[in-house]
Design a protein around this motif. Structure first.
Motif, short mmCIF file in Angstrom:
data_model
loop_
_atom_site.label_atom_id
_atom_site.label_comp_id
_atom_site.label_asym_id
_atom_site.label_seq_id
_atom_site.Cartn_x
_atom_site.Cartn_y
_atom_site.Cartn_z
N GLN A 14 -4.35 -71.09 -71.39
CA GLN A 14 -5.11 -71.91 -70.42
C GLN A 14 -6.39 -71.20 -69.97
O GLN A 14 -7.23 -71.82 -69.32
N ILE A 15 -6.46 -69.91 -70.30
CA ILE A 15 -7.68 -69.16 -69.94
C ILE A 15 -8.53 -69.06 -71.20
O ILE A 15 -8.04 -68.61 -72.24
N PRO A 16 -9.79 -69.48 -71.15
CA PRO A 16 -10.60 -69.38 -72.37
C PRO A 16 -10.85 -67.92 -72.74
O PRO A 16 -11.01 -67.08 -71.86
N ARG A 17 -10.85 -67.64 -74.05
CA ARG A 17 -11.22 -66.30 -74.49
C ARG A 17 -12.65 -66.02 -74.04
O ARG A 17 -13.50 -66.90 -74.08
N ARG A 18 -12.91 -64.78 -73.66
CA ARG A 18 -14.21 -64.39 -73.10
C ARG A 18 -14.54 -65.31 -71.91
O ARG A 18 -15.66 -65.81 -71.77
N GLY A 19 -13.53 -65.54 -71.10
CA GLY A 19 -13.72 -66.43 -69.95
C GLY A 19 -12.75 -66.07 -68.85
O GLY A 19 -12.11 -65.02 -68.90
N ALA A 20 -12.68 -66.94 -67.87
CA ALA A 20 -11.84 -66.65 -66.71
C ALA A 20 -11.34 -67.93 -66.07
O ALA A 20 -11.91 -69.00 -66.27
N ARG A 21 -10.27 -67.80 -65.34
CA ARG A 21 -9.81 -68.87 -64.45
C ARG A 21 -9.60 -68.27 -63.06
O ARG A 21 -9.55 -67.05 -62.92
N ALA A 36 -11.89 -61.21 -75.57
CA ALA A 36 -11.87 -61.75 -76.93
C ALA A 36 -10.59 -61.35 -77.65
O ALA A 36 -10.10 -62.08 -78.51
N GLY A 57 -18.87 -65.56 -64.33
CA GLY A 57 -19.80 -64.76 -65.12
C GLY A 57 -19.51 -64.82 -66.61
O GLY A 57 -18.53 -65.41 -67.05
N ILE A 58 -20.39 -64.18 -67.38
CA ILE A 58 -20.20 -64.08 -68.82
C ILE A 58 -19.34 -62.84 -69.09
O ILE A 58 -19.64 -61.75 -68.61
N VAL A 59 -18.25 -63.03 -69.84
CA VAL A 59 -17.32 -61.94 -70.15
C VAL A 59 -17.71 -61.35 -71.50
O VAL A 59 -17.89 -62.07 -72.49
N HIS A 60 -17.90 -60.03 -71.53
CA HIS A 60 -18.25 -59.38 -72.79
C HIS A 60 -17.52 -58.06 -72.86
O HIS A 60 -17.53 -57.29 -71.89
N GLY A 61 -16.84 -57.78 -73.98
CA GLY A 61 -16.04 -56.56 -74.07
C GLY A 61 -15.02 -56.59 -72.94
O GLY A 61 -14.34 -57.60 -72.73
#
Lengths: 118, 839
Positions: A14-21, A36, A57-61
């Motif tokens: 339910q949480i997108p990869r490189r993302g957040a809930r 990722a 925000g944008i999730v990276h690494g």
């Protein structure tokens, strides 16, 4: 030591990869991030800089860049990266059989979650 | 009373308790002293700070950019809360110290906190002088010292009325220009014949006066303030209405700012029985008459002088830190200081002593037409004073000669033109930077000196500007020192510094934007992971800079094929609304050409009521902005707006924002064409397309140009014979009039040319590069050649644009009302019942 109280907050997918809930509590929100490579982290949903919602925000690494002023915060420690200084509280998470669990006791004992109604 | 004693240490486990350092005041000098102290001996002291201001240490020098609106308070913070936590400093914000008990060695705050000290630093700063004229205490009379003053001034500027600044020194002029920037009518009243007479000689003071007046601020020199006039008390609490000068002149004023000087805050020290003259008297070791108490900053008086500029205050801080760690030889010796005025577009630099005198010689250069004035004052074969106006690029080098007391015999003839001018070689900026001493401040915003940058580059093996920014903060704020910082990197690492013939997109790649674009097409890369793999990205999944750029390049290169990666979009484009400072969003529906109807307005009003939307505002682009919508409610808000036919206005997007119009020939007696109709047609044709940066357009119905088309990315000015197309204007960070693109005779031709222009920009523009910057980089003539002259190329561009529009003209709001990305708008879990309000 408070006893741990693990609660199921939902499925990993339910949480997108490189993302957040967001997990809402009466004392403010917790951002639950998924990288990722499917690791999950929970931070208070407030940037140490000006309280921006890190969940947006944008999730990276294993970092997230705050949407308000581009501070980069480590998902692992909550520490601001680079020359910026500050820390968002982090909370333990567990993933079991595709479900994500959070420790209510850790949330309750934290003083970091302030009422930030939005 | 509270006492802040730590529990007694267990002697078996812990070393001797750390000494206790208490600091009264949290300005820039004690901040610097602590930085130095923690560098030298991080564990030596347990530090407690009492700050009468309720905030952390910020860069007071940068208050002027805050006043003028160029910076926010957050940008001028030196030490955020985290810094105090990291160094274990107890910071009491908003605690004024009311007493020092030297026998008990404690200080007491107004809130009753008592803190014991082993060493005490008094850094109480100074108070602005209020001249004792009638009316000086009226409401609306302000000083310029701290953030509260700036906030009071900003509040006053809301009235857009008249301001009088008393005092034409550095601070007064910065205040005046800041108030002017904020839209007030400003007068400066100055007692002396020329402005900034302490830092400038009369000729440069006069040039400065001309420059200030040219910016619309009226200057009254030799003007003595007689009284400040108040409003009639019978009409409510009196407040300032004007300033009366000695010569009878009356100046209108809704706000008066006094900036006539500062007085050291020494009362606390005096009451404690320390030796106080004008300031708190300190020796070369910065110690007061009590060996355990130091004084530092504007409150201190050293060598019979009080200081107000940052450089000597930072020097004092270094001495205090050295003394605290036991370096008893450290001594404060004030050296010459340099002054710069922080007013955008006015460049002046002065240092040292530039008074005339029989034992002095001077070298003067004047170039009136170019507004350049330089004056060097020599004594005994040494440079003792420098005044530069107009071109200040050699200031740092001359200042170094002055400070070192260097023998200038060899450079006397050429020093006016900077270092290296005598060797007949072209001026080499690197040599100028090499000549700077380690203490030379490079980054004024963050107080970073050359030595610190060089040391950090060496210690951490830095090679790029970005790395230096991340590790030192130099050039990380306003960026005006970027050139200097690049020179320092070059000097320090030599050939290892590739001075970005191509600036890499970000730290994740060596490639610049253009190479990345080219390779995406050449190698047929069609996803972000594919691009990162093939182009040897250094990070596993990029960063917040490169991911949105890659997403755009892929989208623009492969219309219909590339699947948009919403996780690589900035939040606003991911949720199709604009995030606000409190985490809520703003919603701007499209109003084609700025035209609306009763039904649309009614629907908007209903939405505002239904969702209790706190603010409704008209935007600069002729739209309506609904501010303060909670994220969860966005889809419901959009559903209601959609029902009335309103779609997303893309106010959040790197995309076509608005086409602003005037009413044109339908209504206006001057209108030559249907500007409103053309604006609507353009907007309906172009909406939905993603571009490198936002695109704003306007169509004016006649050359009177009421739609302000000549400062837009693309504008159309209707004339009798057709349509003049202009482009590459700007009215934001930069302000720039458009340049002519071409004339078109029909609406259809106009639309085709503009679509071709936008497509060329989509294909060539670097991510976040506005049209005016793109045009400057590639050259307007190359753009005209492809969009205007070469009709076949234009047609091909136009057709590529039309093709890509097939995939982009879907209302993103309607898609989300229909359930797309539902996870974005709802929490994954609600534990409100499990975790209640704090007790």
């Amino acid at each position: 030591m408070t006893e741990e109280a693990w609660t199921d907050i939902g499925a990993l997918n339910q949480i997108p990869r490189r993302g957040a809930r967001v997990v809402r509590t009466a004392r403010g929100c917790v951002a639950v991030f998924r990288t990722a490579d499917d690791r999950v982290f929970a931070l208070e949903d407030r940037c140490p800089h000006r309280g921006g919602p890190l969940s947006q925000g944008i999730v990276h690494g294993t970092s997230v860049t705050c949407p308000l002023h581009n501070w980069v915060v480590s998902l692992e420690t909550g520490e601001a990266q680079g020359a910026d200084e500050g820390r968002a509280r982090s909370f333990p998470l567990r993933v079991e059989k595709g479900r994500v669990w959070i420790d209510l006791a850790a949330l309750v004992s934290s003083t970091a979650l302030e009422d930030a109604t939005r | 009373m509270q006492h802040i004693h730590k529990e007694a240490f267990d002697a078996d486990v812990k070393p001797a308790p750390r000494r206790r350092l208490v600091i009264i005041g949290n300005g820039m000098s004690p901040g610097r002293a602590l930085e130095k102290l923690f560098e030298a001996a991080p564990e030596a002291y347990e530090v407690t700070i009492f700050n009468a201001e309720p905030r952390v240490n910020y860069d007071r020098i940068m208050l002027s950019p805050v006043l003028s609106g160029e910076k926010s308070f957050e940008e001028i913070i030196i030490h955020g809360d985290g810094w105090y936590v990291k160094h274990g400093v107890m910071l009491y914000k908003g605690h004024r110290i009311v007493a020092i008990d030297r026998d008990a060695r404690t200080v007491t705050s107004e809130h009753g906190v008592v803190a014991p000290y082993d060493k005490l630093v008094i850094a109480t700063g100074s108070t602005p002088i209020v001249i004792p004229v009638p009316g000086a205490n009226l409401a609306g009379v302000l000083t310029y010292r701290d953030l509260d003053d700036v906030n009071a001034m900003l509040l006053a500027t809301k009235s857009r009325g008249h301001a009088v600044v008393i005092g034409g020194g550095l601070l007064g002029l910065e205040a005046a220009m800041g108030l002017k920037e904020q839209g007030m009518e400003v007068s400066v009243v100055h007692l002396m014949p020329t402005l900034m007479e302490r830092q400038l000689d009369p000729p440069s003071g006069f040039l400065l006066e001309q420059a200030i007046e040219a910016r619309g601020v009226s200057v009254h020199t030799k003007a003595n303030t007689k009284a400040i006039l108040g409003t009639d008390p019978s009409a409510g609490p009196p407040r300032v209405r004007g300033v009366l000068l000695e010569d009878g002149t009356e100046l209108k004023a809704d706000v008066v700012v006094m900036a006539v000087g500062i007085r050291p805050n020494a009362a606390l020290a005096r009451e404690a029985g320390l030796t106080v003259n004008r300031g708190i008297v300190v020796g070369p070791d910065m110690g007061t008459s009590d060996p355990d108490i130091f004084a530092l900053g504007e409150c201190a008086e050293a060598h019979g002088q009080c200081f107000g500029l940052v450089a000597p205050l930072y020097d004092m801080a270094t001495i205090v830190a050295a003394q605290l760690v036991g370096d008893e030889g450290a001594a404060f010796n004030p050296s010459a200081t340099a002054t710069k005025l922080k007013v955008t577009g006015i460049h002046l630099f002065s240092a040292g002593d530039f008074a005339d005198g029989p034992d002095r010689e001077e070298i003067v250069l004047r170039d009136a037409a170019r507004g350049i004035y330089r004056r060097l004052v020599l004594k005994d074969g040494k440079l003792i004073g420098v005044v530069l106006y107009g071109d200040v690029s050699h200031g740092a080098w001359l200042f170094d000669l002055l400070k070192r007391g260097a023998d200038i015999a060899d450079v006397r003839e050429t020093m006016m033109f900077g270092p290296g001018a005598g060797e007949g070689a072209p001026l080499n900026p690197t040599a100028a930077v090499a000549a700077l001493p380690d203490e030379a401040e490079i980054c004024g915003c963050n107080g970073v000196c050359k030595g610190k940058i060089v040391d950090t580059i060496k210690a951490r093996g830095l090679k790029t500007l970005d790395e230096v920014r991340a590790n030192t903060k130099a050039s990380a704020s306003c960026g005006s020192c970027t050139g200097l910082v690049e020179q320092i990197i070059k000097l320090t690492v030599g050939d290892d510094y590739a001075p970005a013939a191509v600036q890499p997109m970000c730290g994740c790649t060596k490639l610049g934007h253009d190479d990345v674009r080219r390779l995406i097409v050449a190698k047929a890369l069609k996803s972000i992971p594919a691009a990162m793999q093939a182009l040897e990205w250094k990070t596993s999944c990029g960063c917040a800079k490169c991911r949105p750029a890659l997403n755009y390049y892929l989208l623009a290169s492969w219309p219909g094929e590339y699947e948009d990666d919403s996780q690589s979009r900035f939040i606003n484009e991911r949720v199709h609304a604009n995030i606000q400072k409190d985490g809520t969003y703003s919603v701007v529906p499209r109003m084609w050409g700025g035209v609306t109807s009763a039904a649309e307005l009614r629907a908007i009003a209903d939405v505002v009521d239904k969702f209790a939307i706190p603010t409704v505002k008209v935007t600069g682009g002729q739209r309506i902005d609904l501010l303060g919508v909670r994220k969860e409610e966005l889809p419901a808000v959009w559903a209601d707006l959609n029902a009335a036919g309103l779609v997303s206005g893309a106010a959040y997007g790197k995309a076509l924002r608005t086409v602003k119009t005037c009413v044109g020939s339908d209504w206006c007696r001057f209108g030559t064409q249907d500007s409103t109709g053309l604006g609507i047609k353009l907007e309906k044709f172009l909406w939905g397309s993603w571009t490198p940066a936002k695109v704003k357009m306007a169509v004016s119905g006649c050359p009177r140009n009421c739609a302000e088309a000549t400062c837009k990315d693309v504008g159309v000015i209707c004339v009798d014979s057709g349509y003049d197309i202009v482009f590459a204007g700007a009215a934001g960070l930069d302000i720039l009039g458009t340049q002519a693109l071409c004339h078109a005779s029909t609406e259809q031709e106009t639309i085709e040319i503009i679509a071709a222009l936008v497509q060329l920009y989509r294909e060539q523009g670097r991510y976040l590069e506005r049209i005016y910057k793109w045009a400057k980089r590639v050259g307007a003539s190359s753009i005209k050649a492809q969009v205007v002259d070469d009709v076949e190329k234009r047609r091909a561009l136009y057709e590529r644009f039309v093709f890509s529009q097939r995939f982009s003209q879907k209302d993103p709001w309607a898609e989300r009302v229909g359930g797309k990305d539902a996870h974005e708008f709802a929490p994954i879990a609600d534990l409100s019942s499990a975790i209640g309000q704090p007790a």
